[in-house]
Design a protein around this motif. Sequence first.
Motif, PDB file in Angstrom:
ATOM      1  N   ASP A 293       0.844  -1.196   0.000  1.00  0.00           N
ATOM      2  CA  ASP A 293       0.000   0.000   0.000  1.00  0.00           C
ATOM      3  C   ASP A 293       0.884   1.254   0.000  1.00  0.00           C
ATOM      4  O   ASP A 293       1.018   1.920   1.014  1.00  0.00           O
ATOM      5  N   PRO A 294       1.536   1.554  -1.141  1.00  0.00           N
ATOM      6  CA  PRO A 294       2.417   2.725  -1.151  1.00  0.00           C
ATOM      7  C   PRO A 294       1.631   4.010  -0.934  1.00  0.00           C
ATOM      8  O   PRO A 294       0.446   4.072  -1.261  1.00  0.00           O
ATOM      9  N   ARG A 296      -0.205   7.320  -1.344  1.00  0.00           N
ATOM     10  CA  ARG A 296      -0.840   7.845  -2.548  1.00  0.00           C
ATOM     11  C   ARG A 296      -0.410   9.284  -2.805  1.00  0.00           C
ATOM     12  O   ARG A 296      -0.140  10.028  -1.876  1.00  0.00           O
ATOM     13  N   GLN A 297      -0.430   9.628  -4.109  1.00  0.00           N
ATOM     14  CA  GLN A 297      -0.170  11.028  -4.436  1.00  0.00           C
ATOM     15  C   GLN A 297      -1.495  11.750  -4.340  1.00  0.00           C
ATOM     16  O   GLN A 297      -2.393  11.487  -5.131  1.00  0.00           O
ATOM     17  N   ARG A 299      -3.823  15.161  -4.359  1.00  0.00           N
ATOM     18  CA  ARG A 299      -3.844  16.558  -4.809  1.00  0.00           C
ATOM     19  C   ARG A 299      -4.170  17.442  -3.627  1.00  0.00           C
ATOM     20  O   ARG A 299      -4.872  17.056  -2.714  1.00  0.00           O
ATOM     21  N   THR A 301      -6.080  19.902  -3.512  1.00  0.00           N
ATOM     22  CA  THR A 301      -7.492  20.317  -3.449  1.00  0.00           C
ATOM     23  C   THR A 301      -8.425  19.193  -3.028  1.00  0.00           C
ATOM     24  O   THR A 301      -9.619  19.368  -3.023  1.00  0.00           O
ATOM     25  N   PRO A 303     -10.928  17.101  -1.536  1.00  0.00           N
ATOM     26  CA  PRO A 303     -11.892  17.257  -0.443  1.00  0.00           C
ATOM     27  C   PRO A 303     -12.043  15.952   0.334  1.00  0.00           C
ATOM     28  O   PRO A 303     -11.387  14.960   0.016  1.00  0.00           O
ATOM     29  N   THR A 304     -12.909  15.947   1.304  1.00  0.00           N
ATOM     30  CA  THR A 304     -13.090  14.734   2.101  1.00  0.00           C
ATOM     31  C   THR A 304     -13.865  13.690   1.308  1.00  0.00           C
ATOM     32  O   THR A 304     -14.451  13.991   0.291  1.00  0.00           O
ATOM     33  N   GLY A 305     -13.894  12.496   1.798  1.00  0.00           N
ATOM     34  CA  GLY A 305     -14.632  11.414   1.136  1.00  0.00           C
ATOM     35  C   GLY A 305     -13.746  10.670   0.163  1.00  0.00           C
ATOM     36  O   GLY A 305     -12.525  10.759   0.200  1.00  0.00           O
ATOM     37  N   GLY A 306     -14.380   9.949  -0.761  1.00  0.00           N
ATOM     38  CA  GLY A 306     -13.658   9.194  -1.776  1.00  0.00           C
ATOM     39  C   GLY A 306     -12.874   8.034  -1.194  1.00  0.00           C
ATOM     40  O   GLY A 306     -11.788   7.718  -1.641  1.00  0.00           O
ATOM     41  N   ASP A 307     -13.438   7.412  -0.191  1.00  0.00           N
ATOM     42  CA  ASP A 307     -12.782   6.270   0.420  1.00  0.00           C
ATOM     43  C   ASP A 307     -12.582   5.148  -0.591  1.00  0.00           C
ATOM     44  O   ASP A 307     -13.417   4.911  -1.431  1.00  0.00           O
ATOM     45  N   SER A 308     -11.432   4.511  -0.547  1.00  0.00           N
ATOM     46  CA  SER A 308     -11.246   3.405  -1.480  1.00  0.00           C
ATOM     47  C   SER A 308     -10.890   2.142  -0.715  1.00  0.00           C
ATOM     48  O   SER A 308     -10.119   1.354  -1.091  1.00  0.00           O
TER      49      SER A 308
END
Lengths: 308, 325, 246
Positions: A293-294, A296-297, A299, A301, A303-308
């Motif tokens: 699990d290297p 992550r890059q 950004r 900007t 925002p919160t969320g976007g769990d993977s």
Amino acid sequence: MQYYDTGFLQVLFVLLLMAFILFNIQRARGGKQLFIRRIPGLSAIDEAIGRSTEMGRPVLMVPGLSGLDPVGIQAVKIFGYITRTAARFATPIRLLLANAPLYSVATEMIRDVYQTEGVPERFDPQSVRFVTDRQFAFAAGVAGLIYRERVAAAFLMGDWYAESLIVAESANAVGAIQVAASTITTQTPFLIAACDYVMIGDEFYAASAYLSREPVLVGSLVGQDWAKLAIASVIVLFSLFGSVEKRFVQQTAEWVQEPGKAGEYRPIPARMKNNDELTPLRFFFPRKPGPIDPPRQKRETAPTGGDS
Amino acid sequence: MAEQTDAPKKSIGEILQSANRTFLYLILFLVVSASLVVTQLRKVEVPTRPEPYTIEAYKILRNVPEGGVVIVDTGFTNSSRGENGGQMEALLRILMRSGAKFAVLSWVEPQCIEIARGFIRRINEERRAAGEPEYREWYDYLILGFFPDGPTMLQTVHQNVREAWKTRQATDPTTGEKRSVFESPVLDRVQRIEDVYAYVTLSASGTMPTIVARIGKQVKVISMITGVMFPEQLNYFKSGQLKGLVNGLSGCVELEWLMEKGIDAQGVVGGNAPGRPVAAAFPGAKNFDRGMAYYLALHSALTLLILAVAVGNVGMWLTNRSRKR
Amino acid sequence: MNLEHPTYVFIKMTAGVLATVGLYSVLYRETKLYRFFEHMFLGLAAGWSLTAIWTDTLKDQWWGQMVGKIDEQTGAMKEPAVWPWAFVVPMAFMAYLIFSRKHNWISRIPLGLLIGLGAGQTFLNWFNLYGPQMADSVKTIIPTTFSSLTVPPPVNGQPDPNVYLSQAINNLIFVATLLCVLSYFIFCTEFKSRFLKGMSTAGRLVLMVGFGAIFGSTVMTRFALFIDRMYFVWIEWLWRSVLHLS
């Protein structure tokens, strides 16, 4: 156990299966007569052509939606055999296709059959037709032809999908004798319900190898048999080994892998092994050392969320 | 007339086996039509019990975090609208109500994209009528378009998602210009396919194995398929390669049922256990739609089929018995 | 033209209803009505394919990439042209040489490339696809405890690692079924021993049971397609568009 956990055995296993096929193709090319048992469905082919000849109605051949791939080519090879018998008795044929490249190959193949049988004048270019590559438009076109020409025999062989029942039911409605073969498992039940004889799964490949006796087809069929035996052996041996291991060997260490770090075994109090901890299962799910699990890059900007 | 008198008289067994085809079609037509009209008039809700694979799919979809990205891989045309259409509507409702972002692509057939657009438009109209904010292209969802070589595209996605979709553009409404999809608020945080919350494939054919083989270890794959493809795909769910599975029309009704009832903290569908629900319901919202509208008709048609099979088999049994005598 | 205009939508739906009735008329018998809609369907499909190939594949993904994009206001190159895309044209035309009796071998070059690309991906992904399913087929067939015949309910929600007798029997049936079915698909030998013959026959019987189960499940799809057409005719068209009922 480190080597076991690198996953190299998986690569070896795939290479072994490939080697089986290549080795047997080579054997067949070298003149070795490889044995293939006769598929019962093949007798039904001659019976169906005979019926068409008696009734003077066309023999219909459809490879479903097959393209220019192994399934499509093998279907056309079986159709070549059917056409050879039909050509001898001047029985009309109809070969309907949904794939343009396969259509051109099939036209050549059927023309060759008439020429090798010494009756090139009996070949009607209109007997091999490209209908359309749209699934249900194809089904409507084939059904229309079946009703109009009231075919006496229908051979449905190749990649069949949802159009299978429309075509098979139409041929059934005009009383045609039907022989089908499909490698698509989910369509086989419909073909069984609507057709007189069905070759199941790999029997399709076996039929084309049996009829054509081409070294590549025969060799790859025997190679695949070896591969099936290898897979069956793996499942039986691993099931036995896993069962014994689960019954008699206890887990004394646990695999720990922290994000960004190589995993390691840490001692724990002895307990019964879970299924995924059994040695045979690690053949399929090796624990590769190294970071999984290297970081992550991200950004700026983000925002919160976007769990993977 | 002479033919009729000369023809051998059929036994009851033979009569039962040789029902007129057109007559059977007519009965099916009448039964299905009547069921659809009754459902429309009486708003019939046929109860169902969701299967574990549908429950798993709902758990994942219902828990997409706000702003989380879901890829919708659409591979169906109007020919399988009866099953995939209802699944698509349920999926869009769940995603839009959860505030998830989604990107639509297809590699089966160019028509699929236009059909998906139609569904998005329809659900947006429904939201507008209910006073909810519409989902806007570019900000909330994206159309990535059609990919003629799906397997290669997915292989590239496995290695580098930005490379795979680098030529794809969408119109930015603020400037009216076409920009890279990775500049849109939907995909701007996606650097790798692992950054995507789930990959949902809706298909009428066997496209799922191509997806699972390439990216199944990196992202949760959910398959929404027709009943024909279901038996083949169940193996993939059992082996853990698929994280959720929705089976044809019955799966669509199960999804609608779960949207209506939810899964409580104890994991019981429609339960009231205290605590944070495993997957909450959408109370008061329009949950039952196309799936439930077709469900009574499906039951009627299946009953008819069972009856026809039973009659045919009784006929065969009677014929065989009389032959033995 | 506003494709969402109610009049246009109504005409479109009415045409759809007529086509549905026309195509279903074959269930009665093959008539001129069916033939008309069959040919219309085929014509539409051919036209659609031609348009779709250009708009969805060639235009954006080949032509657009090859010629690039120029900013209409400034005249500057907005997106650079990738001229090597031009090389795919002769490659594509090679495929058409399949119609030449003398040069049809050339058509095998692009075909070979495509098959090679597919084969490479297959080798790469074969284990990813079938490995987990083979792993799922490896079952523990020896019970680890005889304390209970069936699996007891979980304690404190923790999974029980034990294999109970009923589970072991289930697993054994699974492995035996798998072997029987595999033996049915062995073609390179004629089974002579009674045991192997029995295995192969059992494999065929089990397959038939499986196909029966699949048939039961998949019949739902066939009905769903029909129900959807009927819903389109009765509810979407007649109920909502003609009678304007809610």
